[in-house]
Design a protein around this motif. Sequence first.
Motif, PDB file in Angstrom:
ATOM      1  N   ASP A 103      84.704  81.213  32.165  1.00 49.62           N
ATOM      2  CA  ASP A 103      84.611  80.212  31.122  1.00 49.62           C
ATOM      3  C   ASP A 103      83.727  80.760  30.006  1.00 49.62           C
ATOM      4  O   ASP A 103      82.631  81.270  30.268  1.00 49.62           O
TER       5      ASP A 103
ATOM      6  N   THR B 279      79.989  78.727  29.812  1.00 54.94           N
ATOM      7  CA  THR B 279      79.064  78.704  30.952  1.00 54.94           C
ATOM      8  C   THR B 279      79.046  80.006  31.748  1.00 54.94           C
ATOM      9  O   THR B 279      78.162  80.205  32.590  1.00 54.94           O
TER      10      THR B 279
ATOM     11  N   ASN C  95      86.767  80.161  35.356  1.00 55.22           N
ATOM     12  CA  ASN C  95      87.536  79.065  34.760  1.00 55.22           C
ATOM     13  C   ASN C  95      88.440  78.417  35.807  1.00 55.22           C
ATOM     14  O   ASN C  95      88.516  78.866  36.949  1.00 55.22           O
TER      15      ASN C  95
ATOM     16  N   ASP D  20      79.912  66.542  38.628  1.00 62.65           N
ATOM     17  CA  ASP D  20      79.883  66.400  37.173  1.00 62.65           C
ATOM     18  C   ASP D  20      78.588  65.740  36.741  1.00 62.65           C
ATOM     19  O   ASP D  20      77.866  65.136  37.537  1.00 62.65           O
TER      20      ASP D  20
ATOM     21  N   LEU E 244      75.421  72.058  29.485  1.00 62.04           N
ATOM     22  CA  LEU E 244      76.434  72.707  30.330  1.00 62.04           C
ATOM     23  C   LEU E 244      75.988  74.091  30.773  1.00 62.04           C
ATOM     24  O   LEU E 244      76.157  74.457  31.938  1.00 62.04           O
TER      25      LEU E 244
ATOM     26  N   SER F 294      75.147  75.085  34.640  1.00 62.52           N
ATOM     27  CA  SER F 294      75.838  76.154  35.364  1.00 62.52           C
ATOM     28  C   SER F 294      74.851  77.189  35.896  1.00 62.52           C
ATOM     29  O   SER F 294      75.018  77.712  37.005  1.00 62.52           O
TER      30      SER F 294
ATOM     31  N   ARG G 229      83.937  76.163  36.388  1.00 68.11           N
ATOM     32  CA  ARG G 229      84.014  74.963  35.540  1.00 68.11           C
ATOM     33  C   ARG G 229      85.487  74.660  35.320  1.00 68.11           C
ATOM     34  O   ARG G 229      86.229  75.512  34.812  1.00 68.11           O
TER      35      ARG G 229
ATOM     36  N   ASP H 288      82.624  68.433  31.785  1.00 68.77           N
ATOM     37  CA  ASP H 288      81.344  68.597  32.488  1.00 68.77           C
ATOM     38  C   ASP H 288      81.550  68.648  34.001  1.00 68.77           C
ATOM     39  O   ASP H 288      80.619  68.386  34.764  1.00 68.77           O
ATOM     40  N   GLU H 289      82.760  68.997  34.429  1.00 70.47           N
ATOM     41  CA  GLU H 289      83.083  68.984  35.863  1.00 70.47           C
ATOM     42  C   GLU H 289      83.120  70.413  36.412  1.00 70.47           C
ATOM     43  O   GLU H 289      83.755  71.302  35.837  1.00 70.47           O
ATOM     44  N   PHE H 290      82.438  70.617  37.540  1.00 72.92           N
ATOM     45  CA  PHE H 290      82.319  71.924  38.169  1.00 72.92           C
ATOM     46  C   PHE H 290      82.792  71.849  39.621  1.00 72.92           C
ATOM     47  O   PHE H 290      82.715  70.796  40.259  1.00 72.92           O
TER      48      PHE H 290
END
Length: 330
Positions: free
Chosen positions: A170, A173, A177, A203, A223, A227, A242, A246-248
């Motif tokens: 990504d 971060t 990805n 998140d 973010l 991370s 990620r 904002d979701e990991f």
Amino acid sequence: IQWFYDQRQIVLEGNEAYYYVQVIDITEMKQTQEQLKISEERNQLILKETQSVIFEWNMSKDCISFSELWHTNYGYPTKLENFLVLTNQLFGQSQHSYIPLIEDLVSGNKESDQIECILPKANGEQVWVKVFAKAISDHQGYLLRIVGSISDISKEKKKTIQLMDRAQKDGLTKVYNRITIEHMINQEMLHYPDQGHMMFVIDIDDFKSINDTLGHAAGDEALTSFSSALTSCFRKDDIIGRIGGDEFVIFMRYQAPFSNAQLEVKCQKLLSELSNITLSLDSSYQIHCSIGIAMHPEDGNTYLELFKTADKRLYQAKKRGKNTYCYQDQ
């Protein structure tokens, strides 16, 4: 022009002297010598100008010799005895070595091939090289020698790794990805179906309010800091990515048995660590997150199956007031 070999001798027989002259046409031999000389000079010039190390491995003596560039660039002697012993000692457990290439040539699977591997210089520096090798056998098929070249490809390899890194990571971060992490997780479960795994879907709570109140620069900072904190909270071989906004997603192996109590300790520690993140624009703003967890193989055998379960539990955690976790359906 023709060349002759002229050999003369005087022989005395009684009172008579005989003069014997033998003349041999050596034009063809002389031409061959000239061609060999030109070829040798050409090869020496090529060796001088090329950046590749030339080597020759004598199988019967287990002795390998290198061109001078081997000593100049890598710091080793140009002749090494007991090459097989050295190979096993130095590279027997190495992941990226030239051993597969040697095995193919010695076994007769291939007459020539090339491989990319890592070689340590005498000063300890690790470099990527490309080794090309060719097997030379006698008329009965017995392997006599292996000859080839070694080229330093460190710069090219570095560029390739950088391009792969850009494609897989990504941009903001620097974690994996969505496409990459999905592929990696599916491959992990395919290769290790009996291994226990767990997936965390995390998140940031109320992330939209950070952008609305502090601006998008603060959102980006949140973010990147988030991370970095995730990376420090998990092991190097855990997969972190990620998947959007904002979701990991974090995917990790665990050794069975792994109790609920152990999982709760892990989650509590994770929430505590992530709540320590501060923003430069507003150090009083405290970041919280919600966590949903799915287990393999209990909750699924593919990325999609695990993600659906973990994502559902993430929203159950949010319904419970956020800044918490959920690992069982409620």
